[in-house]
Scaffold this active site. Structure first.
Site, PDB file in Angstrom:
ATOM      1  N   SER A  54      54.064 -53.439  77.462  1.00 33.25           N
ATOM      2  CA  SER A  54      53.860 -52.264  76.610  1.00 33.25           C
ATOM      3  C   SER A  54      54.458 -50.972  77.143  1.00 33.25           C
ATOM      4  O   SER A  54      54.516 -49.977  76.420  1.00 33.25           O
ATOM      5  CB  SER A  54      52.365 -52.050  76.358  1.00 33.25           C
ATOM      6  OG  SER A  54      51.895 -52.984  75.418  1.00 33.25           O
TER       7      SER A  54
ATOM      8  N   SER B 260      53.423 -51.351  73.205  1.00 30.88           N
ATOM      9  CA  SER B 260      52.540 -50.502  72.421  1.00 30.88           C
ATOM     10  C   SER B 260      52.653 -49.011  72.758  1.00 30.88           C
ATOM     11  O   SER B 260      52.117 -48.169  72.025  1.00 30.88           O
ATOM     12  CB  SER B 260      51.089 -50.945  72.628  1.00 30.88           C
ATOM     13  OG  SER B 260      50.694 -50.817  73.986  1.00 30.88           O
TER      14      SER B 260
ATOM     15  N   LYS C  33      48.726 -41.708  77.090  1.00 33.81           N
ATOM     16  CA  LYS C  33      48.629 -42.655  75.986  1.00 33.81           C
ATOM     17  C   LYS C  33      47.183 -42.704  75.497  1.00 33.81           C
ATOM     18  O   LYS C  33      46.234 -42.596  76.293  1.00 33.81           O
ATOM     19  CB  LYS C  33      49.079 -44.036  76.464  1.00 33.81           C
ATOM     20  CG  LYS C  33      49.090 -45.119  75.398  1.00 33.81           C
ATOM     21  CD  LYS C  33      49.575 -46.436  76.017  1.00 33.81           C
ATOM     22  CE  LYS C  33      49.564 -47.575  75.018  1.00 33.81           C
ATOM     23  NZ  LYS C  33      50.038 -48.846  75.628  1.00 33.81           N
TER      24      LYS C  33
END
Length: 478
Positions: free
Chosen positions: A196, A172, A96
């Site tokens: 997330s 996210s 990520k």
């Protein structure tokens, strides 16, 4: 860097030779060991698959095929010599874009970060993946600094749900979730500061595990500090266990990191849940849940009874800890903005800047009161786990929101899942496993929560459920 997806964009037909790119990391390791596949062959098919599908879902913020080819060639030579570095040697993996990697910018989904700087250090998790021989493909998309539950950012645009391109993949860690669901990479490292990982896993039909805080070392320190967890996000439970086995190591740069666990996360995965006492809370005492989500999760909880566990409804009677979470998280955003170089804050999304303004208004007494309330919540769940080995809840209260929700609603300030942030506050391990599809074809997640340090128990329970309720793979979107 991928741009915002145009739903009308034509997609090339699927190549006939991408079968290897559809396999799990566990399956790839078995083929490598038997000499029936090579990491270079797998990477070639993986890159073809990404080239075909990523323009549709927008999972990647950065893709580095040349670096991946170097990793794959080195792995192929190790397997040829019979000297792999780990069970995931040669498996494609992503990071990520909140996680540092030497040579790659870590822009955190934001125009705030200056790309013209030295990118010369690996985060601990990146270093562990290199040591394990994983083939690093690039960075997956994130909302700006991971602050919102939507899969969008001012930098990379919308990341779409593979099950329904009009819906968000969830945030996210939307890019990691889309990658996991479509197997663009079997191994995806994400983060979870308030849901997330678990929220996008639930939205996208993937498996996401938030380990106990500190289990995976984090550096540089996230602005959300002790709410922030580094996590596996994969298509299968076994792959999450493989990934955790590689990355769950202490690192001297993270003074909060836990010692190396005695558990081998791969051992006992198939031990089952017979005899366990499991609590089931459909609402944690305060959440309003979509009826279809509630129905799917209740049926999922029933599966544990069929597997030999004793499942007992539990009325927690909790007050919503969102105000506690917001106090700690908003103050953290205010501190983040205070540390930005002059002039950079103006480049942030206006909604994100508004969070910083809220955080600046929090006084020390209020902040410490939230810290005390957090401790009380942790004690509450610690005592609960004296009675129950595990706790089951929905992962989210509603299915995936529209991909353009921020635009149509006028705000990116979407409240995270009411079932997620409590366990960032308590720092317990919690996982989301696919539980079923709504009538509209959207995935729903079941959350499995364990006491602190009980990742092995959570993984074992998720493995048992995955075997009992196999979840369909998403068809390649077109």
């Amino acid at each position: 860097m991928t741009a915002q997806t145009d739903l009308a964009r034509p997609v090339a037909p699927a190549p006939a030779n991408d079968d290897l790119a559809r396999l799990s990391a566990a399956e790839l390791g078995a083929l490598y060991r038997a000499g029936k596949a090579s990491p270079v062959e797998v990477l070639d098919q993986t890159l073809e698959r990404i080239a075909r599908l990523d323009p549709v879902v927008n999972a990647f913020a950065l893709l580095d095929p040349e670096a991946a080819r170097r990793d794959a060639a080195a792995s192929e030579e190790r397997w040829r010599r019979g000297a792999p570095l780990s069970p995931i040697d040669g498996a494609p993996a992503t990071l990520k874009d909140l996680i540092a990697a030497k040579g790659w910018p870590t822009l955190r989904g934001s125009h705030v970060v200056d790309p013209e700087q030295a990118w010369d250090e690996d985060s601990p998790v990146t270093a562990r993946l290199r040591e394990a021989g994983a083939v690093l493909l690039g960075k997956t998309t994130t909302s700006e600094f991971g602050w919102t539950a939507l899969a969008d950012s001012p930098l990379t645009g919308l990341t779409r749900n593979p099950w329904d391109l009009s819906r968000t993949a969830g945030g996210s860690s939307g890019g990691a979730a889309a990658s996991a669901a479509l197997n663009l990479a079997p191994l995806n490292v994400a983060t979870d500061g308030g849901g997330s990982t678990r929220l996008p896993a639930a939205n996208s039909g993937a498996f996401g595990l938030k380990p106990t805080f500190g289990r995976v070392a984090g550096y540089p320190s996230a602005h959300t500090h002790t709410l922030f967890h580094v996590t596996p996000l994969t298509r299968t439970v076994a792959d999450a266990a493989l990934l955790l086995h590689a990355i769950a190591r202490p690192d001297p740069r993270d003074w909060r990191a836990l010692p190396k666990a005695p558990d081998d996360w791969l051992d006992g995965l198939d031990a089952g849940v017979a005899g366990l006492k499991i609590g089931f809370s459909p609402d944690l005492g305060y959440a309003e849940v979509d009826p279809e989500v509630a129905e799917i999760v209740a049926r999922a909880a029933q599966a544990f009874e069929e597997l030999g566990a004793h499942v007992e409804p539990v009325d927690l009677g909790l007050d919503d800890p969102l105000p506690v979470y917001r106090t700690l998280a908003d103050a953290a955003v205010a501190r983040l903005f205070a540390n930005l170089p002059e002039g950079r804050a103006a480049l942030a999304d206006p909604d994100f800047r508004a969070v910083a303004e809220r955080g600046r208004a929090i006084d020390a007494v209020t902040y410490l009161g939230a810290a005390e309330a957090r401790e009380a919540l942790g004690r509450r769940f610690g005592l609960l786990h004296e009675r129950f080995h595990l706790l089951l809840t929905p992962t989210t209260a509603v299915p995936a929101l529209p991909a353009d929700f921020a635009t149509t609603s006028g705000s990116r300030g979407v409240t995270p899942s009411p079932f997620a942030y409590p366990f960032n506050l308590t720092q317990q391990p919690a996982a989301s496993v696919p539980a079923g599809l709504t009538r509209a074809g959207l995935p729903v997640g079941l959350q499995i929560v364990g006491p602190k340090y009980a990742e092995a128990r959570v993984l074992t329970a998720a493995t048992a459920f995955e075997a009992a309720r196999p979840f369909a793979r998403v068809p390649d979107p077109a």
